[in-house]
Write a protein that holds these residues in place. Sequence first.
Motif, PDB file in Angstrom:
ATOM      1  N   VAL A   1      44.266  31.667   4.793  1.00  0.00           N
ATOM      2  CA  VAL A   1      43.854  33.039   4.928  1.00  0.00           C
ATOM      3  C   VAL A   1      44.937  33.873   4.720  1.00  0.00           C
ATOM      4  CG1 VAL A   1      43.124  34.793   6.680  1.00  0.00           C
ATOM      5  CG2 VAL A   1      42.024  32.714   6.425  1.00  0.00           C
ATOM      6  N   GLN A   2      46.208  33.435   5.114  1.00  0.00           N
ATOM      7  CA  GLN A   2      47.509  34.507   4.827  1.00  0.00           C
ATOM      8  C   GLN A   2      47.626  34.667   3.327  1.00  0.00           C
ATOM      9  OE1 GLN A   2      50.715  32.651   6.991  1.00  0.00           O
ATOM     10  NE2 GLN A   2      49.905  33.314   8.901  1.00  0.00           N
ATOM     11  N   ILE A   3      47.205  33.524   2.585  1.00  0.00           N
ATOM     12  CA  ILE A   3      47.552  33.512   1.084  1.00  0.00           C
ATOM     13  C   ILE A   3      46.645  34.273   0.349  1.00  0.00           C
ATOM     14  CG2 ILE A   3      47.687  32.091  -1.033  1.00  0.00           C
ATOM     15  CD1 ILE A   3      49.159  30.292   0.577  1.00  0.00           C
ATOM     16  N   ALA A   4      45.369  33.932   0.695  1.00  0.00           N
ATOM     17  CA  ALA A   4      44.018  34.192   0.067  1.00  0.00           C
ATOM     18  C   ALA A   4      43.158  35.629   0.654  1.00  0.00           C
ATOM     19  CB  ALA A   4      42.916  33.183  -0.289  1.00  0.00           C
ATOM     20  N   GLY A   5      43.687  35.823   1.845  1.00  0.00           N
ATOM     21  CA  GLY A   5      42.839  36.969   2.447  1.00  0.00           C
ATOM     22  C   GLY A   5      41.074  36.330   3.007  1.00  0.00           C
ATOM     23  N   LEU A   6      40.457  36.987   2.931  1.00  0.00           N
ATOM     24  CA  LEU A   6      38.888  36.970   3.356  1.00  0.00           C
ATOM     25  C   LEU A   6      38.031  36.822   2.372  1.00  0.00           C
ATOM     26  CD1 LEU A   6      38.659  38.371   6.987  1.00  0.00           C
ATOM     27  CD2 LEU A   6      39.132  36.042   6.250  1.00  0.00           C
ATOM     28  N   ASP A   7      38.440  37.388   1.001  1.00  0.00           N
ATOM     29  CA  ASP A   7      37.582  37.315   0.033  1.00  0.00           C
ATOM     30  C   ASP A   7      36.931  35.629  -0.235  1.00  0.00           C
ATOM     31  OD1 ASP A   7      37.530  36.534  -3.394  1.00  0.00           O
ATOM     32  OD2 ASP A   7      36.544  38.549  -2.692  1.00  0.00           O
ATOM     33  N   PRO A   8      35.696  35.520  -0.168  1.00  0.00           N
ATOM     34  CA  PRO A   8      35.088  34.229  -0.528  1.00  0.00           C
ATOM     35  C   PRO A   8      35.411  33.405  -1.541  1.00  0.00           C
ATOM     36  CG  PRO A   8      33.502  35.599   0.502  1.00  0.00           C
ATOM     37  CD  PRO A   8      34.708  36.544   0.086  1.00  0.00           C
ATOM     38  N   TRP A   9      35.693  34.205  -2.651  1.00  0.00           N
ATOM     39  CA  TRP A   9      36.166  33.185  -3.962  1.00  0.00           C
ATOM     40  C   TRP A   9      37.403  33.188  -3.999  1.00  0.00           C
ATOM     41  CZ3 TRP A   9      39.528  34.163  -8.009  1.00  0.00           C
ATOM     42  CH2 TRP A   9      39.426  33.425  -9.213  1.00  0.00           C
ATOM     43  N   ARG A  10      38.414  33.803  -3.474  1.00  0.00           N
ATOM     44  CA  ARG A  10      39.866  33.448  -3.492  1.00  0.00           C
ATOM     45  C   ARG A  10      39.993  32.452  -2.200  1.00  0.00           C
ATOM     46  NH1 ARG A  10      43.857  37.491  -2.214  1.00  0.00           N
ATOM     47  NH2 ARG A  10      45.246  36.154  -3.022  1.00  0.00           N
ATOM     48  N   LEU A  11      39.250  32.612  -1.060  1.00  0.00           N
ATOM     49  CA  LEU A  11      39.583  31.858   0.099  1.00  0.00           C
ATOM     50  C   LEU A  11      38.717  30.217  -0.115  1.00  0.00           C
ATOM     51  CD1 LEU A  11      40.492  31.643   2.846  1.00  0.00           C
ATOM     52  CD2 LEU A  11      38.349  32.559   3.710  1.00  0.00           C
ATOM     53  N   GLY A  12      37.668  30.249  -1.092  1.00  0.00           N
ATOM     54  CA  GLY A  12      37.161  29.098  -1.162  1.00  0.00           C
ATOM     55  C   GLY A  12      36.030  28.639  -0.471  1.00  0.00           C
ATOM     56  N   GLY A  13      35.502  29.808   0.245  1.00  0.00           N
ATOM     57  CA  GLY A  13      34.606  29.574   1.236  1.00  0.00           C
ATOM     58  C   GLY A  13      34.327  30.992   2.038  1.00  0.00           C
ATOM     59  N   GLU A  14      33.419  31.012   2.988  1.00  0.00           N
ATOM     60  CA  GLU A  14      33.278  32.158   3.757  1.00  0.00           C
ATOM     61  C   GLU A  14      33.817  31.989   4.986  1.00  0.00           C
ATOM     62  OE1 GLU A  14      28.612  33.725   2.486  1.00  0.00           O
ATOM     63  OE2 GLU A  14      28.893  32.075   4.231  1.00  0.00           O
ATOM     64  N   MET A  15      34.309  33.080   5.875  1.00  0.00           N
ATOM     65  CA  MET A  15      34.527  33.034   7.185  1.00  0.00           C
ATOM     66  C   MET A  15      33.791  33.627   7.976  1.00  0.00           C
ATOM     67  SD  MET A  15      37.031  31.865   8.784  1.00  0.00           S
ATOM     68  CE  MET A  15      38.856  31.870   8.009  1.00  0.00           C
ATOM     69  N   TRP A  16      33.004  33.078   8.797  1.00  0.00           N
ATOM     70  CA  TRP A  16      31.896  33.482   9.786  1.00  0.00           C
ATOM     71  C   TRP A  16      32.729  33.974  11.092  1.00  0.00           C
ATOM     72  CZ3 TRP A  16      28.593  28.463   9.526  1.00  0.00           C
ATOM     73  CH2 TRP A  16      27.924  28.524   8.038  1.00  0.00           C
ATOM     74  N   GLY A  17      32.524  35.022  11.558  1.00  0.00           N
ATOM     75  CA  GLY A  17      33.043  35.593  12.880  1.00  0.00           C
ATOM     76  C   GLY A  17      31.910  35.717  13.900  1.00  0.00           C
ATOM     77  N   TRP A  18      32.265  35.443  15.165  1.00  0.00           N
ATOM     78  CA  TRP A  18      31.502  35.658  16.512  1.00  0.00           C
ATOM     79  C   TRP A  18      32.146  36.434  17.219  1.00  0.00           C
ATOM     80  CZ3 TRP A  18      26.928  34.696  18.667  1.00  0.00           C
ATOM     81  CH2 TRP A  18      26.998  34.691  20.022  1.00  0.00           C
ATOM     82  N   TYR A  19      31.401  37.715  17.644  1.00  0.00           N
ATOM     83  CA  TYR A  19      31.656  38.797  18.365  1.00  0.00           C
ATOM     84  C   TYR A  19      31.095  38.577  19.615  1.00  0.00           C
ATOM     85  CZ  TYR A  19      33.390  41.050  14.158  1.00  0.00           C
ATOM     86  OH  TYR A  19      34.239  41.251  13.164  1.00  0.00           O
ATOM     87  N   GLU A  20      32.019  38.902  20.846  1.00  0.00           N
ATOM     88  CA  GLU A  20      31.602  38.881  22.161  1.00  0.00           C
ATOM     89  C   GLU A  20      32.006  40.587  22.619  1.00  0.00           C
ATOM     90  OE1 GLU A  20      30.490  36.689  24.428  1.00  0.00           O
ATOM     91  OE2 GLU A  20      30.895  34.584  23.445  1.00  0.00           O
ATOM     92  N   ASP A  21      30.984  41.210  22.901  1.00  0.00           N
ATOM     93  CA  ASP A  21      31.220  42.688  23.406  1.00  0.00           C
ATOM     94  C   ASP A  21      32.116  43.442  22.426  1.00  0.00           C
ATOM     95  OD1 ASP A  21      29.866  42.170  26.060  1.00  0.00           O
ATOM     96  OD2 ASP A  21      31.681  41.167  26.965  1.00  0.00           O
TER      97      ASP A  21
END
Length: 288
Positions: free
Chosen positions: A42-62
């Motif tokens: 993530v530090q290198i590619a960020g959260l762009d799925p193409w650069r990261l090689g996959g999706e990052m899913w997030g879970w939110y509480e409140d």
Amino acid sequence: MVKAPYVLTQTTTRVLEPSDLDAALAVLDSEPVANAFVASRVQIAGLDPWRLGGEMWGWYEDGMLTSLCYAGANLVPICATPRAVRAFADRARRAGRRCSSIVGPSEATAQLWRLLEPNWGPAREVRPHQPLMVADRLPADIAPDPYVRRIRKDEMETIMPACVAMFTEEVGVSPLAGDGGLLYQARVAELVGSGRSFARVDRDGRVVFKAEIGAATTQACQIQGVWVAPEYRGQGYAAPGMAAVLRYALADMAPLVSLYVNDYNTAARATYRRVGFQEIGAFMSVLF
């Protein structure tokens, strides 16, 4: 114009976007050793799925991002609470299996697999307990092997057979299957090119010992691919070799050096303890 991150006031999960990078890094930084592999990407590619090689899913509480799940070649739960794991399992089930493994902290990974196994099973192999070990200093009584060095870019033909042998022995399938090894060779080349591939090579050009620093952040790095050629095993190369890689890692990469190992590999665990690694937790892997 930079898009503002989502502000959520409910409990939910979603695919993160580049604007969520700071919040995602905060979650990853909360457990720097366990999260080193994903955090380094993530530090290198960020959260762009193409650069990261996959999706990052997030879970939110409140409204706060509290848990993550990397969904690429591996499915990796990160700081995942039981409620987050259930949400990630629902999303993964709907998407269908696209990964070659599920790997991560043992408790969350075990729960994730229990929920996915009815749809995704059976697995080729399940490794339920893989001790996570860490070291922050060199051993006092084991001298680093002076012949272990960084592999040069022009030595791909030297190191590649050893990498393939290690992978096949460890995972149970050859990394050359499918695409002929193009992706695996690119990964090895990346590690060599970034100065994170280490080996002892004998006079005949054969690799005696090798290991890589597979992931690195400013807080922690992770050693992987530790291997001694079969004909050299039992001759005392492993511990000095690991001490040498540990020296490079502490000097050039991060103040904490980690690895994880199969619990049934008693020889490797003993070697790592001799070099000063201590168990701080456990991972689990599900291989397809």
